[in-house]
Design an enzyme around this catalytic site. Structure first.
Site, PDB file in Angstrom:
ATOM      1  N   SER A  28       7.781 -13.153 -29.490  1.00 33.73           N
ATOM      2  CA  SER A  28       8.918 -12.677 -30.271  1.00 33.73           C
ATOM      3  C   SER A  28       8.617 -12.700 -31.761  1.00 33.73           C
ATOM      4  O   SER A  28       8.929 -11.751 -32.497  1.00 33.73           O
ATOM      5  CB  SER A  28      10.149 -13.545 -29.985  1.00 33.73           C
ATOM      6  OG  SER A  28      10.559 -13.439 -28.639  1.00 33.73           O
ATOM      7  N   ARG A 128      13.853   0.317 -17.325  1.00 36.66           N
ATOM      8  CA  ARG A 128      14.718  -0.655 -17.998  1.00 36.66           C
ATOM      9  C   ARG A 128      15.780   0.039 -18.840  1.00 36.66           C
ATOM     10  O   ARG A 128      15.520   1.066 -19.463  1.00 36.66           O
ATOM     11  CB  ARG A 128      13.878  -1.604 -18.858  1.00 36.66           C
ATOM     12  CG  ARG A 128      12.891  -2.415 -18.029  1.00 36.66           C
ATOM     13  CD  ARG A 128      12.075  -3.367 -18.860  1.00 36.66           C
ATOM     14  NE  ARG A 128      12.896  -4.444 -19.409  1.00 36.66           N
ATOM     15  CZ  ARG A 128      12.404  -5.410 -20.187  1.00 36.66           C
ATOM     16  NH1 ARG A 128      11.122  -5.420 -20.496  1.00 36.66           N
ATOM     17  NH2 ARG A 128      13.194  -6.361 -20.646  1.00 36.66           N
ATOM     18  N   SER A 173      22.068 -10.743 -26.013  1.00 37.96           N
ATOM     19  CA  SER A 173      20.770 -10.070 -26.112  1.00 37.96           C
ATOM     20  C   SER A 173      20.246 -10.155 -27.533  1.00 37.96           C
ATOM     21  O   SER A 173      20.780  -9.520 -28.452  1.00 37.96           O
ATOM     22  CB  SER A 173      20.882  -8.600 -25.701  1.00 37.96           C
ATOM     23  OG  SER A 173      19.662  -7.925 -25.973  1.00 37.96           O
ATOM     24  N   GLN A 175      17.512  -8.864 -28.412  1.00 40.51           N
ATOM     25  CA  GLN A 175      16.914  -7.574 -28.720  1.00 40.51           C
ATOM     26  C   GLN A 175      17.941  -6.612 -29.292  1.00 40.51           C
ATOM     27  O   GLN A 175      17.671  -5.895 -30.255  1.00 40.51           O
ATOM     28  CB  GLN A 175      16.250  -6.992 -27.471  1.00 40.51           C
ATOM     29  CG  GLN A 175      15.029  -7.767 -27.016  1.00 40.51           C
ATOM     30  CD  GLN A 175      14.401  -7.183 -25.763  1.00 40.51           C
ATOM     31  OE1 GLN A 175      14.869  -6.187 -25.216  1.00 40.51           O
ATOM     32  NE2 GLN A 175      13.336  -7.813 -25.297  1.00 40.51           N
ATOM     33  N   ASP A 325      13.561 -16.070 -19.976  1.00 39.35           N
ATOM     34  CA  ASP A 325      12.249 -15.653 -19.473  1.00 39.35           C
ATOM     35  C   ASP A 325      11.552 -16.734 -18.651  1.00 39.35           C
ATOM     36  O   ASP A 325      10.533 -16.454 -18.009  1.00 39.35           O
ATOM     37  CB  ASP A 325      11.339 -15.249 -20.637  1.00 39.35           C
ATOM     38  CG  ASP A 325      11.733 -13.908 -21.237  1.00 39.35           C
ATOM     39  OD1 ASP A 325      12.223 -13.048 -20.481  1.00 39.35           O
ATOM     40  OD2 ASP A 325      11.551 -13.723 -22.446  1.00 39.35           O
ATOM     41  N   LYS A 352      15.030  -7.085 -16.130  1.00 32.56           N
ATOM     42  CA  LYS A 352      13.821  -7.398 -16.893  1.00 32.56           C
ATOM     43  C   LYS A 352      12.690  -6.477 -16.391  1.00 32.56           C
ATOM     44  O   LYS A 352      12.946  -5.416 -15.821  1.00 32.56           O
ATOM     45  CB  LYS A 352      13.471  -8.871 -16.722  1.00 32.56           C
ATOM     46  CG  LYS A 352      14.538  -9.805 -17.264  1.00 32.56           C
ATOM     47  CD  LYS A 352      14.749  -9.626 -18.757  1.00 32.56           C
ATOM     48  CE  LYS A 352      14.327 -10.795 -19.567  1.00 32.56           C
ATOM     49  NZ  LYS A 352      14.535 -10.640 -21.010  1.00 32.56           N
ATOM     50  N   ARG A 401       5.491 -12.254 -15.880  1.00 33.31           N
ATOM     51  CA  ARG A 401       6.005 -13.600 -15.631  1.00 33.31           C
ATOM     52  C   ARG A 401       6.108 -13.907 -14.137  1.00 33.31           C
ATOM     53  O   ARG A 401       5.963 -15.066 -13.734  1.00 33.31           O
ATOM     54  CB  ARG A 401       7.339 -13.794 -16.346  1.00 33.31           C
ATOM     55  CG  ARG A 401       7.211 -13.593 -17.852  1.00 33.31           C
ATOM     56  CD  ARG A 401       8.336 -14.206 -18.632  1.00 33.31           C
ATOM     57  NE  ARG A 401       8.373 -13.672 -19.994  1.00 33.31           N
ATOM     58  CZ  ARG A 401       7.592 -14.086 -20.994  1.00 33.31           C
ATOM     59  NH1 ARG A 401       6.721 -15.049 -20.799  1.00 33.31           N
ATOM     60  NH2 ARG A 401       7.691 -13.536 -22.203  1.00 33.31           N
TER      61      ARG A 401
END
Length: 443
Positions: A28, A128, A173, A175, A325, A352, A401
């Site tokens: 990030s 997504r 979120s 983002q 995550d 995700k 992940r």
């Protein structure tokens, strides 16, 4: 971007994991350091940058819009920025690979510039949802032509001047919040975002560090973030701490593999990111934080982890935004714990890189774990520390992940666990298998 040819891996139970290892730079923070450096006037320097595919996609996009970005032989990156408002029209589509963070944040950046950009991505990213970003940026004046369902590929036509908005996030979120704030940099007036549920705050920290006028106020309605537009950003020297999301995998492996004693160095412990370690400690995990310090405005420590007997718990849904995550690898820890672990409030995991709730449930069942899938989480009855049966092949669904979580599961399974494709791991943790082998894992 990772090769289309699948790279399977079989993982077997091994002896204790021991030693000391660093994890790559925080993903990030790496994304944001490139973007904000590219909007400053002058030369910024970044060390510790995550050199995974997702971050390299951000670097390529900023180069395509005028920034000069170079990596030195010593691992230091230098970025000569174009200034807020100075982004140039890219000559070709911006290829985002698998990076949702790159896509959503760059949509924010571009939306308040008088340029048109086309965003494309791989098969996973193209599934997504982008509507959650398109909606507020459209209110600011940007225009979008998206694929059905508000997905990639999409074309964005930015606008100058954009219109400042007062926006309450409908879903937690970071983002979406960051996309709006980045759009606000080149927007006259005050752009305001209200977070009913706090999310990771790297954007707020870094925008302030680069000299933007930004305030954060805690109110009964949530966190209110105000950004004064037409900002002038100053170049910075940035040290990127280790990524707590990446550290999660060797930490859980060390907790589960009997006799392990591992130190993971330089891990970022931003309180909006580090909830997994608190949850694991609540389950009985022996994790201590040593050499606490601050690096680049972020709290950092070395994590010392010893093998532990874990006990299942009900995970408070309120912690989900601070470890969203990390739930896939937490599910693996729960599968080895004593008793039942219940997780709820995880609807975000379904959108995700894969549907992480269903994908983890299917994979864990394939190797013998006892899992019940619910609409918003998993209920897992652990083995009490016994090895999982293993012996199955799990599908990672192009999700880095998921792939890494099942590597950890393989380390505590009687028969080898095969992950169908490890190639996506290069998006966030290109040294993952090397690090585990260095600690003694049998891969």
């Amino acid at each position: 971007m990772h090769d289309a040819t699948p790279t399977p891996l079989s993982v077997a139970a091994s002896g204790p994991l021991t030693g000391t290892a660093p994890v790559p730079g925080d993903k990030s923070i790496s994304h944001r350091s490139l973007m904000l450096s590219a909007l400053a006037v002058g030369t910024s320097r970044v060390t510790g940058l995550l050199e995974g595919e997702d971050v390299l996609a951000t670097a390529a996009a900023m180069r395509a819009m005028g920034a000069v970005i170079e990596r030195g032989g010593d691992g230091m990156w230098t970025i000569d920025g174009v200034g807020v408002g100075g982004l140039l029209q890219p000559a070709t589509a911006l290829e985002m690979g698998n990076s949702g963070t790159s896509t959503r944040l760059l949509m924010g950046l571009v939306s308040s510039h008088a340029i048109t950009a086309t965003f494309t991505g791989d098969a996973s990213l193209s599934k997504r949802p982008m509507g959650r970003v398109i909606e507020p940026l459209s209110r600011m004046g940007a225009e979008f032509t998206a694929s059905p369902g508000g997905r990639l590929p999409l074309m964005l036509r930015g606008i100058v001047p954009a219109v400042p908005i007062d926006y309450t996030l409908p879903v937690a979120s970071a983002q979406v919040k960051s996309a709006i704030l980045l759009a606000g940099l080149n927007t006259p007036g005050i752009t305001r975002v209200v977070e009913p549920v706090p999310t990771r705050d790297h954007s707020e920290r870094m925008l302030t560090g680069f000299g933007a006028k930004l305030t954060v106020e805690e109110t009964p309605a949530g966190r209110v973030i105000e950004l004064h537009g037409e900002a002038e950003l100053q170049p910075q020297t940035i040290i990127v701490p280790g990524d707590p999301s990446s550290a999660a995998f060797p930490v859980v492996a060390a907790l589960l593999v009997p006799g392990s004693h591992v130190t993971i160095t330089n891990v970022g412990l931003n309180p909006t990111r580090a909830a997994l370690f608190d949850v694991l400690r609540a389950m009985g995990g022996d994790i201590t934080f040593e050499n606490r310090r601050e690096v680049g405005g972020e709290p950092v420590a070395d994590l010392v982890v010893r093998a532990s007997t874990l006990t299942g718990i009900d995970v408070d849904p309120a912690v989900a935004p601070a470890m969203i995550d990390e739930f896939p690898v937490l599910f693996v820890a729960a599968a080895l714990a004593q008793g039942r672990t219940v997780t709820r409030g995880l609807e975000e995991l379904r959108v995700k890189e894969s549907d992480r709730i269903t994908t983890m449930a299917e994979g864990l069942r394939a190797i013998g774990a006892r899992v019940e899938e619910t609409e918003d989480g998993l209920i897992i009855d652990g083995t009490g520390g016994d090895l999982l049966p293993g012996g199955g092949t799990v599908e990672a669904k192009l999700d880095h992940r998921i792939a890494m979580s099942f590597v950890v599961a393989g380390l505590v399974s009687r028969d080898p666990v095969t992950i169908d494709d490890m190639a996506p791991v290069a998006t966030s943790f290109p040294t993952f298998t090397t690090l585990l082998r260095g600690l003694g894992a049998s891969l």
